[in-house]
Design a protein around this motif. Structure first.
Motif, PDB file in Angstrom:
ATOM      1  N   PRO A 132      10.590  -5.315  -5.852  1.00 34.21           N
ATOM      2  CA  PRO A 132      10.880  -5.547  -4.426  1.00 34.21           C
ATOM      3  C   PRO A 132      10.888  -4.267  -3.594  1.00 34.21           C
ATOM      4  O   PRO A 132      10.636  -4.309  -2.394  1.00 34.21           O
ATOM      5  N   SER A 133      11.160  -3.140  -4.238  1.00 32.29           N
ATOM      6  CA  SER A 133      11.285  -1.874  -3.520  1.00 32.29           C
ATOM      7  C   SER A 133       9.934  -1.170  -3.434  1.00 32.29           C
ATOM      8  O   SER A 133       9.256  -0.951  -4.451  1.00 32.29           O
ATOM      9  N   ALA A 134       9.558  -0.793  -2.206  1.00 32.42           N
ATOM     10  CA  ALA A 134       8.312  -0.035  -2.024  1.00 32.42           C
ATOM     11  C   ALA A 134       8.432   1.351  -2.653  1.00 32.42           C
ATOM     12  O   ALA A 134       7.455   1.879  -3.191  1.00 32.42           O
ATOM     13  N   GLU A 135       9.616   1.937  -2.586  1.00 25.24           N
ATOM     14  CA  GLU A 135       9.826   3.249  -3.196  1.00 25.24           C
ATOM     15  C   GLU A 135       9.672   3.181  -4.713  1.00 25.24           C
ATOM     16  O   GLU A 135       9.093   4.077  -5.331  1.00 25.24           O
ATOM     17  N   GLY A 136      10.176   2.101  -5.319  1.00 25.34           N
ATOM     18  CA  GLY A 136      10.037   1.930  -6.760  1.00 25.34           C
ATOM     19  C   GLY A 136       8.588   1.755  -7.163  1.00 25.34           C
ATOM     20  O   GLY A 136       8.143   2.309  -8.179  1.00 25.34           O
ATOM     21  N   ARG A 137       7.832   0.995  -6.382  1.00 24.97           N
ATOM     22  CA  ARG A 137       6.411   0.817  -6.688  1.00 24.97           C
ATOM     23  C   ARG A 137       5.660   2.139  -6.570  1.00 24.97           C
ATOM     24  O   ARG A 137       4.812   2.458  -7.407  1.00 24.97           O
ATOM     25  N   ALA A 138       5.987   2.913  -5.530  1.00 23.30           N
ATOM     26  CA  ALA A 138       5.313   4.199  -5.334  1.00 23.30           C
ATOM     27  C   ALA A 138       5.614   5.148  -6.491  1.00 23.30           C
ATOM     28  O   ALA A 138       4.718   5.861  -6.979  1.00 23.30           O
ATOM     29  N   LYS A 139       6.857   5.164  -6.949  1.00 25.49           N
ATOM     30  CA  LYS A 139       7.235   6.030  -8.060  1.00 25.49           C
ATOM     31  C   LYS A 139       6.525   5.614  -9.342  1.00 25.49           C
ATOM     32  O   LYS A 139       6.053   6.468 -10.114  1.00 25.49           O
TER      33      LYS A 139
END
Length: 213
Positions: A132-139
């Motif tokens: 759900p987190s865009a930051e998690g996907r980017a990481k």
């Protein structure tokens, strides 16, 4: 013989290491709560040991098969090292058939590695896209994409180089393709596996600070 053994050893070790690293990324992204249990020090040591054992076995098999043959005519190799397709081209009559069994076996093992890497990344991308987190996907993508780029570069250029028929005269394309799968992936490895590690970055900063002082 030393060149042939070292080349085969390093090529097989590189593919095995890329396979192990794909599993490491699969566990880190798909099973993060179990990462410390699954990828403990003992299993990492076994993985590294398996990488080098597979390389030594592959190098020994290929070197023994190739240098049991006789070589006829010109001993000029149109490469900057003793490349296996070029050596097979110099073999007398059909003696290269003795190496076909070894090549088929190692090709099958390489195919299994590629399938394992592909399956790992299918699972990884499926998990990442559900985050759900865009930051998690980017990481997650920043962790996986450099490794995946090296995998694609190493495998695609290696397959193209070994499947195309050996040329009678050297060309810039042959040399470029050889460099792309022999020199470029190992050069990128420190940036992917070491320089992204926070502990390694801190150690390098200390080394440079001491030199400047």
């Amino acid at each position: 013989m030393v060149q042939c053994f070292a080349f085969t050893l390093c090529a097989e070790a590189e593919l095995s290491m890329l396979t192990v690293m794909s599993y490491d990324r699969y566990v880190a992204i798909c099973l993060p709560l179990h990462y410390d249990i699954i990828m403990d020090v003992h299993k990492c040591a076994l993985g590294v040991l398996g990488v080098w054992i597979s390389g030594v076995i592959s190098g020994t098999m290929h070197t023994a098969a190739i240098f049991s043959m006789h070589f006829c005519g010109s001993h000029v190799i149109h490469q900057f090292f003793c490349d296996i397709p070029q050596l097979l081209k110099l073999s007398c009559s059909n003696e290269y058939i003795s190496d076909i069994g070894v090549t088929a076996f190692l090709s099958f093992m390489a195919f299994l590695c590629v399938v394992f890497i592909g399956h790992s990344y299918i699972q990884i991308f499926s998990t990442v896209l559900r985050m759900p987190s865009a930051e998690g996907r980017a990481k997650a993508f920043s962790t996986c994409l450099p490794h995946l780029a090296v995998v694609i570069l190493f495998i695609s250029t290696g397959i193209f180089e070994f499947l195309k028929p050996p040329s009678d005269s050297p060309s810039a394309l042959d040399i470029l393709l050889t460099i792309m799968y022999t020199a470029v992936p190992p050069t990128f490895n420190p940036m992917i596996y070491s320089l992204r590690n926070q502990a390694m970055k801190a150690a390098l900063r200390k080394v440079f600070q001491r030199r400047q002082a």
